[in-house]
Design an enzyme around this catalytic site. Structure first.
Site, PDB file in Angstrom:
ATOM      1  N   LYS A   1      48.972  92.179  31.161  1.00 19.25           N
ATOM      2  CA  LYS A   1      49.284  93.609  31.143  1.00 19.25           C
ATOM      3  C   LYS A   1      49.788  94.103  29.774  1.00 19.25           C
ATOM      4  O   LYS A   1      48.981  94.339  28.889  1.00 19.25           O
ATOM      5  CB  LYS A   1      50.245  93.957  32.266  1.00 19.25           C
ATOM      6  CG  LYS A   1      49.635  93.607  33.667  1.00 19.25           C
ATOM      7  CD  LYS A   1      50.269  94.340  34.783  1.00 19.25           C
ATOM      8  CE  LYS A   1      49.899  93.808  36.153  1.00 19.25           C
ATOM      9  NZ  LYS A   1      48.778  94.459  36.820  1.00 19.25           N
TER      10      LYS A   1
ATOM     11  N   TYR B   1      51.918  87.937  44.572  1.00 11.30           N
ATOM     12  CA  TYR B   1      50.502  87.972  44.228  1.00 11.30           C
ATOM     13  C   TYR B   1      50.369  87.491  42.793  1.00 11.30           C
ATOM     14  O   TYR B   1      51.094  87.949  41.913  1.00 11.30           O
ATOM     15  CB  TYR B   1      49.979  89.411  44.355  1.00 11.30           C
ATOM     16  CG  TYR B   1      48.538  89.612  43.935  1.00 11.30           C
ATOM     17  CD1 TYR B   1      47.493  89.215  44.760  1.00 11.30           C
ATOM     18  CD2 TYR B   1      48.225  90.206  42.717  1.00 11.30           C
ATOM     19  CE1 TYR B   1      46.166  89.411  44.388  1.00 11.30           C
ATOM     20  CE2 TYR B   1      46.902  90.407  42.332  1.00 11.30           C
ATOM     21  CZ  TYR B   1      45.883  90.003  43.175  1.00 11.30           C
ATOM     22  OH  TYR B   1      44.570  90.196  42.798  1.00 11.30           O
TER      23      TYR B   1
ATOM     24  N   ASP C   1      55.641  83.819  36.860  1.00  7.81           N
ATOM     25  CA  ASP C   1      54.574  84.787  36.596  1.00  7.81           C
ATOM     26  C   ASP C   1      55.235  86.103  36.192  1.00  7.81           C
ATOM     27  O   ASP C   1      55.795  86.816  37.023  1.00  7.81           O
ATOM     28  CB  ASP C   1      53.739  84.937  37.877  1.00  7.81           C
ATOM     29  CG  ASP C   1      52.665  86.010  37.747  1.00  7.81           C
ATOM     30  OD1 ASP C   1      52.656  86.730  36.736  1.00  7.81           O
ATOM     31  OD2 ASP C   1      51.847  86.122  38.683  1.00  7.81           O
TER      32      ASP C   1
END
Ligand code: HOZ
Length: 435
Positions: A267, A144, A239
């Protein structure tokens, strides 16, 4: 449903917000429950509006590596707020964070700040397409990378949790440019390159897959994948929104020895505020406007509050000992979970790296999305609810990770393992009912 303040708040929220939440994974719909509404958090603890306190292993889905409301981050934010919260103009702190990020990720020769991980991956893809002049991309089933059109194809996280890995609303012609292959299957990727190599702009992969639950790349997989990209003139985008600072100090790329063409971050680099970043090879990044022709922009990009929180967090993470201690703590927790599951007689696979972990309710090895999806979701749900009732706050899905922070104490781990013994016993009971 028990009449709690959270239940009333959820009913009110559903009148104004679709599903009552601003991100689907928060809804608890898949575990047949309703979410606690959160009032405050500090260190390793999160408290709901009914006064329940939990040991938090969600940590805002990863960012809070220093725990909640770290005093230095809070005072840095207060000081910046006095100076203004957004200028939409360059600041010294943006160059400072770009420089600091390079200390952790040497592959980040240049970096652009954005406001979320979704923006980072979507912009990195446009850049890769603009740089190579090619349209197709390759992603991995169950990975994802945020919710942009071209990446919400066979996606993990909430998309897998709620059974819509290919969302309606994505034009077929956009989805058609996203080629998907199973994770950890090099032969499948070789076949895709053999068929479509000259059209592939980039391969995008999570440094360690964290959105189908935590699934680690097999030995040699990432370097081999990078070599395939090089051979076919495609860029490798790693990622590390989730795995950056989590898999290790320098993310998965440090653990597995690769230097990607482009990296996406998010994050932890925002210290709990909305920040994302993408960057990598100078010659690729210089294709980005205004240095080059590939357009990308953002009113709140490099927001001074967010950058200040990020810089303070990075300062506190300079010492590699922080990461060694976090990994040791995560190992202690995971070994305890394995022992507790074994004692209860419930077959599990406990995966961990750095400060990330997942307990898969499966008797077989989990190496990709197909094997993750064969987990016993009923047992997971019972485990999850029992943990929550015993004060342990986990992600409400088999297809997510748990995270530890520097604030988690030995007492927290002991309390978590005591709860886990009850939760695994409850999961075994439900598994035995079946037969
Ligand atoms: N697994 C997701 C991000 N990596 C959870 C966050 C969300 O979707 O709200």
């Amino acid at each position: 449903m028990k009449q709690t303040k959270s239940a009333a708040a959820f009913a009110a929220a559903r009148k104004y917000i679709p599903g009552g939440v601003n991100s689907p994974v928060r809804s608890y719909r898949n575990v047949d429950a309703e979410p606690p509404f959160i009032a405050k958090a500090s260190g390793s603890r999160i408290c709901d509006i009914d006064g329940n306190e939990y040991i938090d292993y969600v940590l805002s889905w990863g960012p809070m590596l220093l725990g909640h409301a770290h005093p230095q981050v809070v005072s840095a934010l207060a000081a910046q707020a006095e100076l203004g919260t957004s200028y939409g103009a360059p600041t010294l702190a943006e160059t400072e964070i770009a420089r600091r990020l390079q200390d952790f990720f040497p592959a980040l020769e240049m970096v652009r700040l954005v406001s979320s991980g979704t923006e980072a991956t979507m912009s990195a893809l446009r850049l890769a397409r603009g740089f190579t002049g090619r349209d197709k991309i390759v992603k991995f089933i169950g990975c994802y990378h945020g919710h942009s059109d071209g990446l919400l194809v066979k996606a993990g996280s909430g998309a897998a949790t709620f059974g819509v890995p290919d969302s309606p609303g994505i034009p077929a012609e956009i989805a058609a440019d996203t080629l998907t292959v199973p994770y950890n299957d090099l032969a499948a990727l070789e076949r895709v390159f053999a068929a479509e190599g000259e059209h592939i702009a980039a391969v995008i992969i999570e440094g360690v897959a964290g959105n189908m639950g935590l699934v680690l790349p097999q030995e040699g997989y990432l370097p081999a994948l990078h070599e395939l990209c090089r051979r076919h003139g495609a860029l490798l985008i790693v990622d590390e929104v989730m795995s950056g600072f989590r898999a290790s100090r320098g993310g998965a790329q440090e653990v597995y020895g690769i230097r990607p063409d482009l990296i996406c971050l998010g994050k932890v680099i925002g210290g709990g505020l909305p920040v994302g970043a993408f960057g990598g090879r100078r010659e690729v990044m210089e294709h980005l406007a205004p240095a080059g022709p590939v357009y990308q922009a953002g009113t709140l990009s490099g927001n001074p509050l967010a950058v200040r929180a990020g810089l303070t967090t990075l300062e506190l993470l300079r010492d590699p000992a922080v990461f060694a201690a976090l990994a040791a703590k995560t190992e202690r927790l995971c070994r305890g979970l394995e022992d507790a599951a074994r004692e209860a007689g419930v077959p599990v696979q406990v995966h961990r790296i750095g400060s990330m972990f997942t307990v898969f309710f499966s008797a077989e090895p989990v190496t990709d999305y197909a094997s993750a999806a064969r987990s016993d979701l009923r047992a997971f749900n019972v485990y999850f609810m029992t943990m929550l009732e015993n004060g342990i706050y986990l992600a409400p899905s088999q297809f997510e990770c748990g995270f530890l922070s520097t604030a988690h104490s030995d007492a927290d781990i002991a309390a978590t393992l005591a709860a886990a013994r009850r939760a695994f016993a409850a999961a075994t009971a439900v598994q035995n009912e079946k037969h």
